[in-house]
Design an enzyme around this catalytic site. Structure first.
Site, PDB file in Angstrom:
ATOM      1  N   LYS A  35     -21.335 -20.294  17.419  1.00  0.00           N
ATOM      2  CA  LYS A  35     -19.903 -19.929  17.534  1.00  0.00           C
ATOM      3  C   LYS A  35     -19.760 -19.086  16.517  1.00  0.00           C
ATOM      4  O   LYS A  35     -18.753 -18.949  15.397  1.00  0.00           O
ATOM      5  CB  LYS A  35     -18.950 -21.274  17.064  1.00  0.00           C
ATOM      6  CG  LYS A  35     -18.845 -22.188  18.044  1.00  0.00           C
ATOM      7  CD  LYS A  35     -18.233 -23.528  17.778  1.00  0.00           C
ATOM      8  CE  LYS A  35     -18.109 -24.490  18.990  1.00  0.00           C
ATOM      9  NZ  LYS A  35     -18.230 -24.166  20.148  1.00  0.00           N
ATOM     10  N   CYS A  36     -20.393 -17.986  16.207  1.00  0.00           N
ATOM     11  CA  CYS A  36     -20.478 -16.965  15.216  1.00  0.00           C
ATOM     12  C   CYS A  36     -20.441 -15.677  16.107  1.00  0.00           C
ATOM     13  O   CYS A  36     -20.620 -15.288  17.219  1.00  0.00           O
ATOM     14  CB  CYS A  36     -21.900 -17.103  14.565  1.00  0.00           C
ATOM     15  SG  CYS A  36     -22.317 -15.561  13.352  1.00  0.00           S
ATOM     16  N   GLY A  37     -19.790 -14.568  15.135  1.00  0.00           N
ATOM     17  CA  GLY A  37     -19.499 -13.165  15.718  1.00  0.00           C
ATOM     18  C   GLY A  37     -20.881 -12.561  16.135  1.00  0.00           C
ATOM     19  O   GLY A  37     -20.864 -11.677  16.957  1.00  0.00           O
ATOM     20  N   THR A  39     -23.441 -14.538  17.617  1.00  0.00           N
ATOM     21  CA  THR A  39     -23.966 -15.373  18.411  1.00  0.00           C
ATOM     22  C   THR A  39     -24.742 -14.434  19.716  1.00  0.00           C
ATOM     23  O   THR A  39     -25.641 -14.932  20.278  1.00  0.00           O
ATOM     24  CB  THR A  39     -23.144 -16.390  19.049  1.00  0.00           C
ATOM     25  OG1 THR A  39     -22.612 -17.040  18.005  1.00  0.00           O
ATOM     26  CG2 THR A  39     -23.735 -17.166  19.956  1.00  0.00           C
TER      27      THR A  39
END
Length: 161
Positions: A35-37, A39
């Protein structure tokens, strides 16, 4: 001198993995999150893996929840997410810490051998990448914003060593 091949880590399924099995291969080791930018880099990591796996390169993904709680899932959720959304086939490992007193020994070694900007060892965010030579020594550390495809020239250089 010890190398990363003297270490082990648990697979995403929880089984111990002796990293010695990767001796003689170039490794791209990454701390990951779902859930990371960054990803979407899973796609680039998989492309690099597909491009080079038959030439002696393996990508190893280590989910980590230490940055903004961006990897909250359990192992089965992480695996399903990576496979469904990015077609990940490279090895994924059990969720670990990369910083602090509970940092996995692999990442403690990677950080010590390849410190970041201004010599800091701490990993600043998800998708920090380490490129490791066939002999288990660290070649370089790359920032999260560095896309996997930007490492191709360095990978080619290590394959030629």
């Amino acid at each position: 001198m010890s190398t990363i091949f003297d270490l082990s880590a648990d697979s995403l399924a929880g089984a111990p993995v002796d990293l010695r099995q990767y001796q003689g291969r170039v490794l791209l080791i990454v701390n990951t999150a779902s859930k990371c930018g960054f990803t979407p880099q899973y796609q680039g990591l998989e492309q690099v893996y597909q491009q080079f796996k038959d030439r002696g390169v393996t990508v190893l993904g280590f989910p980590c929840n230490q940055f903004g709680g961006q990897e909250p899932g359990q192992a089965d959720e992480i695996g399903a997410f990576c496979e469904k959304n990015y077609g990940v086939t490279f090895p994924l490992f059990a969720k670990i810490d990369v910083n602090g007193e509970h940092a996995h020994p692999l990442f403690a070694k990677l950080k010590k051998d390849a410190p970041g900007i201004l010599g800091t060892e701490a990993i600043k965010w998800n998708f920090t990448k380490f490129l490791v030579r066939k002999d288990g020594t660290v070649f370089n550390r790359y920032a999260p914003a560095t896309k996997p495809e930007e490492l191709v020239a360095d990978i080619e250089k290590l394959l030629a060593e």
